[in-house]
Design an enzyme around this catalytic site. Structure first.
Site, short mmCIF file in Angstrom:
data_model
loop_
_atom_site.label_atom_id
_atom_site.label_comp_id
_atom_site.label_asym_id
_atom_site.label_seq_id
_atom_site.Cartn_x
_atom_site.Cartn_y
_atom_site.Cartn_z
N LYS A 13 0.83 -1.21 0.00
CA LYS A 13 0.00 0.00 0.00
C LYS A 13 0.86 1.26 0.00
CE LYS A 13 -2.27 -0.76 3.86
NZ LYS A 13 -1.68 -2.02 4.37
N ARG A 88 -9.64 0.90 8.97
CA ARG A 88 -9.21 -0.47 9.29
C ARG A 88 -10.31 -1.26 9.98
NH1 ARG A 88 -3.30 0.51 9.35
NH2 ARG A 88 -2.16 -1.41 9.77
N ARG A 127 12.26 -6.96 3.69
CA ARG A 127 12.30 -5.52 3.96
C ARG A 127 13.16 -5.22 5.19
NH1 ARG A 127 6.57 -3.05 4.29
NH2 ARG A 127 6.60 -3.65 6.46
N ARG A 139 11.24 -0.99 12.30
CA ARG A 139 10.05 -0.78 13.12
C ARG A 139 9.88 -1.88 14.16
NH1 ARG A 139 5.25 0.27 8.88
NH2 ARG A 139 4.14 -0.90 10.49
N ARG A 150 -0.57 -8.68 13.54
CA ARG A 150 -1.16 -7.63 12.68
C ARG A 150 -2.01 -8.28 11.59
NH1 ARG A 150 4.05 -4.79 10.86
NH2 ARG A 150 2.74 -3.37 9.68
#
Ligand code: AMP
Length: 281
Positions: A13, A88, A127, A139, A150
């Site tokens: 996204k 969300r 990543r 993160r 998540r």
């Protein structure tokens, strides 16, 4: 242009949102980014969000709705925005509908990026490895354990939005497993199909129309024959080709008067009759 990018964490996204920002001059509204900034700045919102985020849980609806509502009011969002990571939950989607209605704004589309979960885990691992290699800070919620949470939150709380927006005929789904380029192409195709690109084109058309309306009558009249000349020049007979070219040149650069004269020379007889009739009118 106002759209939502929907998809689980790691579906791309953010990447696609950035591309839309560059291509269309809209802003990316990422609640995740805003919340991370709030956490870093230790604002009251940040303090409330910090632990929830670190655990892969969602922050309360009222907090993110408030953030988005304020952000949409900023001048840079006037041109349009892409929502990334919001809404969300169904209550967030309902709140968004409500606040867009209040602000007289229309949502153009919701684009779902569909990916498979094992690929997501792989993507996140890649990543994280890349970020570490660049010496960037990773993160806290980008670990495989938190990502699993998540993803669970996405499935239970966010996936119902697919039904929510498809019922409202806003949803378009893209195969997020394609290459970044292919996904971008598909997203652009969808935006053009739903007419989301119109707002950018519309002011130009409007401005042209408005300029013509506000122009002095003489200027408007001058504009008409120039337009006709362009048409006629196109249909000029073989022998009149030279004059036709002159007409076209006149339309381009030398003004309506010359264009009209040149066009006259270029017009075949039949076409002349029509032009005369129109002139009488
Ligand atoms: P993201 O960067 O979009 O993956 O978001 C990171 C984290 O911020 C999420 O795991 C949530 O804890 C929180 N968050 C971001 N957007 C929302 C939202 N719309 N509603 C609730 N929590 C959110």
């Amino acid at each position: 242009m106002r759209l939502i990018l929907l998809g689980p964490p790691g579906s791309g996204k953010g990447t696609q949102a950035q591309r839309l920002v560059h291509r269309y001059g809209i802003v990316q509204l990422s609640t995740g980014e805003m919340l991370r900034a709030a956490v870093a700045a230790e604002t009251p919102v940040g303090l409330k969000a910090k632990d929830l985020m670190a655990n892969g849980q969602l922050v309360p609806d009222e907090i993110v709705v408030g953030i988005i509502s304020d952000r949409i009011d900023q001048p840079d969002a006037a041109k349009g925005f892409v929502l990334d990571g919001f809404p969300r939950t169904v209550p967030q989607a309902e709140a968004l509908d409500e606040l867009l209605k209040k602000k007289h704004l229309r949502l153009d589309a919701v684009v779902e990026l569909r990916v498979n979960e094992s690929a997501l885990l792989q993507r996140v691992e890649t990543r994280v490895a890349e970020m570490r290699a660049r010496g960037e800070e990773v993160r806290v919620d980008d670990t495989p354990e938190v990502l699993t949470k998540r993803l669970a939150a996405y499935r239970s709380q966010t996936e119902p939005l697919i039904h929510y927006y498809s019922e409202r005929r806003k949803l378009a789904t893209v195969d997020g497993m394609m290459s970044i380029e292919q996904v971008t192409r598909e997203v652009n195709r969808i935006l053009s199909a739903v007419g989301a690109l119109e707002p950018k084109a519309a002011p130009a058309r409007k401005a042209k129309g408005a300029a013509r309306k506000s122009a002095k009558p003489a200027a408007r009249l001058a504009a008409k024959p120039a337009k006709k000349a362009r048409k006629v020049a196109k249909t000029a007979s073989k022998g009149g080709k030279k004059a036709g070219r002159k007409a076209a040149a006149a339309v381009k650069g030398r003004g309506a008067g010359k264009a009209r004269k040149a066009a006259k020379r270029a017009v075949p007889k039949a076409a002349k009759k029509v032009t005369k009739k129109r002139a009488k009118r």
